[in-house]
Design a protein around this motif. Structure first.
Motif, PDB file in Angstrom:
ATOM      1  N   LEU A 246       2.173 -10.019  -0.156  1.00 30.75           N
ATOM      2  CA  LEU A 246       1.262  -9.041  -0.711  1.00 30.75           C
ATOM      3  C   LEU A 246       1.930  -8.274  -1.849  1.00 30.75           C
ATOM      4  O   LEU A 246       3.149  -8.150  -1.897  1.00 30.75           O
ATOM      5  CB  LEU A 246       0.819  -8.055   0.377  1.00 30.75           C
ATOM      6  N   ILE A 247       1.115  -7.749  -2.741  1.00 26.26           N
ATOM      7  CA  ILE A 247       1.613  -6.974  -3.865  1.00 26.26           C
ATOM      8  C   ILE A 247       2.325  -5.725  -3.356  1.00 26.26           C
ATOM      9  O   ILE A 247       1.940  -5.114  -2.355  1.00 26.26           O
ATOM     10  CB  ILE A 247       0.451  -6.614  -4.819  1.00 26.26           C
ATOM     11  N   GLU A 248       3.384  -5.337  -4.029  1.00 28.28           N
ATOM     12  CA  GLU A 248       4.179  -4.170  -3.639  1.00 28.28           C
ATOM     13  C   GLU A 248       3.422  -2.883  -3.952  1.00 28.28           C
ATOM     14  O   GLU A 248       2.750  -2.783  -4.983  1.00 28.28           O
ATOM     15  CB  GLU A 248       5.508  -4.197  -4.384  1.00 28.28           C
ATOM     16  N   PRO A 249       3.489  -1.865  -3.091  1.00 27.09           N
ATOM     17  CA  PRO A 249       2.819  -0.589  -3.388  1.00 27.09           C
ATOM     18  C   PRO A 249       3.429   0.088  -4.609  1.00 27.09           C
ATOM     19  O   PRO A 249       4.584  -0.183  -4.973  1.00 27.09           O
ATOM     20  CB  PRO A 249       3.063   0.258  -2.129  1.00 27.09           C
ATOM     21  N   ASP A 250       2.675   0.959  -5.240  1.00 30.49           N
ATOM     22  CA  ASP A 250       3.214   1.741  -6.350  1.00 30.49           C
ATOM     23  C   ASP A 250       4.411   2.560  -5.880  1.00 30.49           C
ATOM     24  O   ASP A 250       4.365   3.217  -4.831  1.00 30.49           O
ATOM     25  CB  ASP A 250       2.137   2.693  -6.898  1.00 30.49           C
ATOM     26  N   GLY A 251       5.483   2.523  -6.660  1.00 28.64           N
ATOM     27  CA  GLY A 251       6.701   3.231  -6.290  1.00 28.64           C
ATOM     28  C   GLY A 251       7.590   2.449  -5.353  1.00 28.64           C
ATOM     29  O   GLY A 251       8.681   2.909  -5.004  1.00 28.64           O
ATOM     30  N   GLY A 252       7.130   1.255  -4.905  1.00 28.14           N
ATOM     31  CA  GLY A 252       7.969   0.395  -4.071  1.00 28.14           C
ATOM     32  C   GLY A 252       7.860   0.624  -2.584  1.00 28.14           C
ATOM     33  O   GLY A 252       8.300  -0.201  -1.777  1.00 28.14           O
ATOM     34  N   LYS A 253       7.267   1.756  -2.160  1.00 28.47           N
ATOM     35  CA  LYS A 253       7.170   2.058  -0.736  1.00 28.47           C
ATOM     36  C   LYS A 253       5.875   2.809  -0.476  1.00 28.47           C
ATOM     37  O   LYS A 253       5.538   3.743  -1.194  1.00 28.47           O
ATOM     38  CB  LYS A 253       8.370   2.900  -0.271  1.00 28.47           C
ATOM     39  N   LEU A 254       5.172   2.395   0.554  1.00 30.94           N
ATOM     40  CA  LEU A 254       3.917   3.036   0.900  1.00 30.94           C
ATOM     41  C   LEU A 254       4.182   4.402   1.530  1.00 30.94           C
ATOM     42  O   LEU A 254       4.933   4.527   2.498  1.00 30.94           O
ATOM     43  CB  LEU A 254       3.131   2.157   1.870  1.00 30.94           C
ATOM     44  N   VAL A 255       3.563   5.441   0.961  1.00 33.08           N
ATOM     45  CA  VAL A 255       3.744   6.805   1.457  1.00 33.08           C
ATOM     46  C   VAL A 255       2.830   7.047   2.654  1.00 33.08           C
ATOM     47  O   VAL A 255       1.640   6.751   2.601  1.00 33.08           O
ATOM     48  CB  VAL A 255       3.426   7.829   0.342  1.00 33.08           C
ATOM     49  N   GLU A 256       3.391   7.570   3.730  1.00 37.31           N
ATOM     50  CA  GLU A 256       2.602   8.079   4.854  1.00 37.31           C
ATOM     51  C   GLU A 256       3.198   9.418   5.258  1.00 37.31           C
ATOM     52  O   GLU A 256       4.405   9.530   5.426  1.00 37.31           O
ATOM     53  CB  GLU A 256       2.598   7.097   6.023  1.00 37.31           C
TER      54      GLU A 256
END
Length: 465
Positions: A52-62
């Motif tokens: 899957l495509i990488e999230p913006d910034g390289g890491k998904l924020v939660e």
């Protein structure tokens, strides 16, 4: 009859607690931009990837507080100044907390606000740029500003004073409403729905900071199980072995022209070499203007579209996108596209006048119908996303079904606008056979039939969702 959950997601209902981490490796997909009516020039050189495509910034924020720290945070909040959230504010907390706006970690501080207004993007510490075209901000009034004083933290509460989150390391700055409206909508004409609802009467100050959200946002409207977070969507796409995800944003009922577009997109992705493209049918679930069909009725209609086989449940994930709607045309469609990157989509379908509306005063469209798709193909920070402009679909009278418009025989085509569709449904009149699946049309008719006529005999406007 199968339940809605069976058709929408082939997994058990999401847990009440959202995942705290998501440990999967992603790699970006190749960039493509081509009209669906033509062959992509890069087809022969395309490298197909199962990641899957990488999230913006390289890491998904939660941004949810760990279970072991919730008690501590709740005790801390009792001593903090309080800011009450509107319904739209709460929807933005939902958006930020789940990572739709990654890498944003809270309501925007002034530097982020200005970059968004003037550049439609944010520059990260490493020098890279991510798209961000609409400001995600929280307004406060003079009295709230005085109450906050020198505090560096505030507690955010809902209309019933329930604790929602703590906003920390805060920054308070002037809310320049006219500049904000002019930059986002390109006009300050009265009558812009989101402006009237969320900006005109909002406070004269904006407060930014990092969010610590106590519990995942729930609406208790029977639809929470369909509000999958970006992390949950990525899990679902991985479970289905998706090697491409193509997203379709909508805020209207699905007619057969939409379905033609989505099925044709999948066919073309298969031709390009993908083995299992998955459709993310992603209706907008936040604030919408009063004359739009409410979310609950749209979800019922989408269910019938799947039940009737107009779309294939095995290759379709239907989930609710929690963002409020701005109706800001080419500016807002960038936000819609960017958010879907964070959910794992590497293809985004864009049509005529995305996120557009009629001018609030003059009898014309507010935006050029082609500017949305043109802007997406050039927007900073969206280079990794493959934009799929599509041909216009209309009702082909010679075939008795929806088809892609052929200008060489334009006399055979009937264009049924959203306004026309709503008028037919209000009057309990049927559209041409083949425009929408019968059970889906019945849902739309039932919705308008459910509105109690006013004394004037006119059907009242729906209450905004």
């Amino acid at each position: 009859m199968a339940s809605m959950a069976t058709y929408f997601v082939k997994t058990p209902s999401p847990s009440p607690s959202f995942p705290k981490t998501f440990n999967t490796h992603f790699s970006p997909a190749p960039r493509l931009s081509f009209p669906l009516g033509s062959k992509p020039r890069t087809r022969q050189r395309l490298r197909i990837s199962n990641a899957l495509i990488e999230p913006d910034g390289g890491k998904l924020v939660e941004l949810f507080v760990e279970e072991s720290k919730k008690g501590e945070k709740k005790r801390e909040a009792t001593s903090l100044p309080r800011v009450k959230l509107s319904r739209i504010d709460l929807q933005w907390v939902h958006v930020i907390s789940e990572g739709w706006s990654s890498p944003l970690r809270g309501f925007m501080r002034e530097s982020e606000f200005l970059q968004t207004l003037h550049f439609n993007s944010l520059r990260l510490e490493d020098g890279s740029v991510v798209n961000m075209s609409v400001p995600i901000v929280l307004a406060i009034d003079d009295a709230q500003k005085r109450l906050i004083g020198e505090s560096t933290r505030v507690a955010l509460v809902d209309s019933d004073n329930n604790l929602i989150a703590i906003l920390k390391d805060i920054e308070i700055y002037k809310h320049h409403k006219e500049e904000r409206i002019a930059r986002i909508w390109g006009t300050t004409a009265p009558g812009l729905p989101y402006v009237d609802q969320a900006i005109t009467n909002a406070g004269n100050w904006l407060i930014g900071g990092d969010l610590e959200v106590i519990e995942p946002i729930k609406y208790h409207d029977g639809l929470d199980r369909f509000r999958l977070s970006p992390a949950e969507l990525r899990e679902e796409f991985t479970r289905r072995n998706a090697d491409a995800v193509f997203a379709f944003q909508l805020r209207n009922p699905v007619h057969n022209g939409h379905a033609l577009l989505m099925t044709d997109t999948r066919r073309r992705l298969l031709e390009m070499g993908y083995k299992n493209p998955i459709l993310l049918l992603h209706p907008l679930g936040g604030y919408t203007k009063a004359d739009d069909v409410p979310l609950s009725w749209r979800m019922k209609q989408h269910e019938k579209v799947l039940e009737d086989g107009v779309l294939d449940p095995e290759t379709t994930v239907v989930s609710i996108f929690p963002s409020p709607m701005h109706y800001a045309g080419p500016t807002e469609v960038q936000w819609h596209a960017k958010a879907r990157i964070n959910a794992g989509a590497n293809f985004y379908i864009v049509g005529r006048d995305p996120a557009g509306m009629g001018h609030p005063i003059e009898k014309r469209d507010l935006y050029d119908a082609d500017h949305g798709k043109k802007v997406l193909s050039m927007a900073p920070g969206l280079e990794r996303l493959n934009i799929l402009p599509f041909k216009v679909a209309a009702y082909d009278k010679s075939q008795g079904k929806m088809a892609f418009f052929d200008p060489s025989r334009q006399q055979d085509f009937l264009f049924i606008s959203g306004t026309k569709m709503r008028t037919l449904a209000r009057n309990k009149e049927n559209p041409p056979e083949g425009f929408m699946c019968p059970n889906g049309w019945k849902v739309l008719v039932d919705y308008y039939d459910s509105l109690v006529p006013a004394d004037s005999g006119k059907v009242p406007e729906a209450v905004p969702v």
